[in-house]
Design an enzyme around this catalytic site. Structure first.
Site, PDB file in Angstrom:
ATOM      1  N   GLY A  31       0.806  -1.215   0.000  1.00 35.63           N
ATOM      2  CA  GLY A  31       0.000   0.000   0.000  1.00 35.63           C
ATOM      3  C   GLY A  31       0.840   1.267   0.000  1.00 35.63           C
ATOM      4  CG  HIS A  37       3.257   0.675  -5.394  1.00 35.85           C
ATOM      5  ND1 HIS A  37       3.469   1.763  -4.591  1.00 35.85           N
ATOM      6  CD2 HIS A  37       3.840  -0.377  -4.749  1.00 35.85           C
ATOM      7  CE1 HIS A  37       4.128   1.400  -3.506  1.00 35.85           C
ATOM      8  NE2 HIS A  37       4.382   0.103  -3.580  1.00 35.85           N
ATOM      9  CD  GLN A  61       7.655  -7.395   3.752  1.00 33.39           C
ATOM     10  OE1 GLN A  61       6.855  -8.207   3.306  1.00 33.39           O
ATOM     11  NE2 GLN A  61       8.199  -6.472   2.979  1.00 33.39           N
ATOM     12  CE  LYS A 148      13.447   1.751  -3.900  1.00 34.49           C
ATOM     13  NZ  LYS A 148      12.754   1.204  -2.796  1.00 34.49           N
ATOM     14  CB  SER A 185       6.131   3.341   0.844  1.00 37.55           C
ATOM     15  OG  SER A 185       5.447   2.687  -0.198  1.00 37.55           O
ATOM     16  NE  ARG A 186      10.876   1.368   5.098  1.00 42.37           N
ATOM     17  CZ  ARG A 186      10.753   0.099   4.699  1.00 42.37           C
ATOM     18  NH1 ARG A 186      11.117  -0.250   3.475  1.00 42.37           N
ATOM     19  NH2 ARG A 186      10.267  -0.808   5.519  1.00 42.37           N
TER      20      ARG A 186
HETATM   21  P1  AMP Z   1       6.069  -2.496  -1.639  1.00 43.76           P
HETATM   22  O1  AMP Z   1       4.706  -1.891  -1.491  1.00 43.76           O
HETATM   23  O2  AMP Z   1       7.169  -1.589  -1.220  1.00 43.76           O
HETATM   24  O3  AMP Z   1       6.151  -3.885  -1.048  1.00 43.76           O
HETATM   25  O4  AMP Z   1       6.289  -2.699  -3.198  1.00 43.76           O
HETATM   26  C1  AMP Z   1       5.396  -3.427  -3.988  1.00 43.76           C
HETATM   27  C2  AMP Z   1       5.987  -3.642  -5.358  1.00 43.76           C
HETATM   28  O5  AMP Z   1       6.253  -2.388  -5.976  1.00 43.76           O
HETATM   29  C3  AMP Z   1       7.341  -4.395  -5.308  1.00 43.76           C
HETATM   30  O6  AMP Z   1       7.380  -5.330  -6.371  1.00 43.76           O
HETATM   31  C4  AMP Z   1       8.330  -3.281  -5.485  1.00 43.76           C
HETATM   32  O7  AMP Z   1       9.555  -3.720  -6.062  1.00 43.76           O
HETATM   33  C5  AMP Z   1       7.583  -2.368  -6.445  1.00 43.76           C
HETATM   34  N1  AMP Z   1       8.136  -1.008  -6.394  1.00 43.76           N
HETATM   35  C6  AMP Z   1       8.383  -0.270  -5.281  1.00 43.76           C
HETATM   36  N2  AMP Z   1       8.956   0.909  -5.626  1.00 43.76           N
HETATM   37  C7  AMP Z   1       9.079   0.898  -6.978  1.00 43.76           C
HETATM   38  C8  AMP Z   1       9.604   1.828  -7.937  1.00 43.76           C
HETATM   39  N3  AMP Z   1      10.120   3.001  -7.570  1.00 43.76           N
HETATM   40  N4  AMP Z   1       9.569   1.478  -9.240  1.00 43.76           N
HETATM   41  C9  AMP Z   1       9.049   0.283  -9.623  1.00 43.76           C
HETATM   42  N5  AMP Z   1       8.543  -0.623  -8.777  1.00 43.76           N
HETATM   43  C10 AMP Z   1       8.549  -0.333  -7.476  1.00 43.76           C
END
Ligand code: AMP
Length: 280
Positions: A31, A37, A61, A148, A185-186
């Protein structure tokens, strides 16, 4: 668009779609959605009949002292973005639904304890466990991950191969802010000054790519080059700068073939990661 919170309901929905020979694509997320995303969601949409996105901040995690409690949770804003992209199902389970009485985990040996796994020893076990569970719940044909999190994507491909999941894994390029900072997100934890500092991560990666393209082959010289750019920006804490063979994620002593440079640093208290692939 429908939101499903119950595991059985999700499984039954997916079974029904499969009976009707529908292709299910899936994008797992925690999220707080940004353009990174959404680019995965857009790509997934083109490849399927039914698109499922999960929103689940996965507790297993996060390590002790990490940002699980403060991780941004903005479900209402996320569903507006997903509705706009034509997502069919949001899978939005509670922690209890996912983990009540759970005793089983999935661990990809070797690759889970290098790079990010050194400072975050339980992180990838949490990731592979939740992703394996999500695969069994959503029953996707194709799943999209971002480059990423390149180590994560590599580990998930390995898990899929080793455990014979009948699923196609695809990855997509990193989406960046206009100053080059990889979207995350961070990033919302960063002040304006820190954002500026953090933009030097990508500058150092691009510079290192040029160095390699211009013939530099000494791993230490490349790492020192990156380190200097990052330190000169005022960033003090570098967790790692490493170069791996992009085909097998092994650390390398010399460059020939495709490599990936990976970085983890802290800007203030915020841990950021980034990487770049270099073909020679
Ligand atoms: P997360 O919500 O951080 O677990 O990320 C969900 C998915 O989005 C994961 O497959 C991440 O690698 C991808 N993601 C996060 N940041 C990026 C970004 N800047 N560019 C492309 N994909 C991303």
């Amino acid at each position: 668009m429908r939101t499903i919170t119950d595991i059985k309901e999700m499984q039954n929905y997916s079974k029904e779609q499969k009976r009707n020979r529908k292709i299910i694509a899936f994008v797992p997320t925690m999220g707080n959605l940004h353009a990174g995303h959404i680019s995965l969601v857009k790509t997934a949409k083109r490849k399927c009949d039914i698109l499922v996105v999960s929103l689940f901040v996965n507790p297993t995690q996060f390590g002790a002292g990490e940002d699980f409690d403060s991780y941004p949770r903005i479900f209402k804003e996320d569903i507006i973005k997903l509705e706009r992209e034509g997502v069919d199902i949001i899978f939005y389970p509670s922690e209890k639904e996912m983990y009540e009485n759970s005793k089983t985990s999935v661990y990809v040996d070797e690759y889970s304890s290098i790079l990010c796994g050194i400072s975050r020893p339980s992180h990838f076990r949490g990731v592979t466990t939740v992703v394996a569970k999500l695969f069994n719940i959503v029953k996707p044909d194709i799943v999209l991950f971002g480059e990423k999190d390149a180590q994560q994507a590599f580990i998930i491909r390995k898990m899929v191969k080793d455990l014979n999941f009948d699923i196609t894994i695809e990855t997509r390029e990193i989406i960046r802010e206009s100053n080059g900072l990889a979207m995350s997100s961070r990033n919302s934890y960063l002040t304006d000054i820190q954002r500026k500092q953090a933009s030097h991560i990508y500058k150092s990666l691009i510079g290192a790519k040029d160095l390699i393209r211009n013939g530099e082959r000494d791993i230490e010289n490349i790492k020192n080059y990156i380190c200097k750019i990052i330190k000169d920006s005022g960033i003090e804490k570098i967790e790692y700068i490493e170069i791996v063979d992009d085909n097998n994620f092994n650390l390398i002593d010399s460059i020939n073939g495709s490599v990936r440079i990976l970085i983890a640093i802290y800007v203030g208290k915020t841990r950021l990661i980034d990487n770049i692939k270099v073909d020679v």
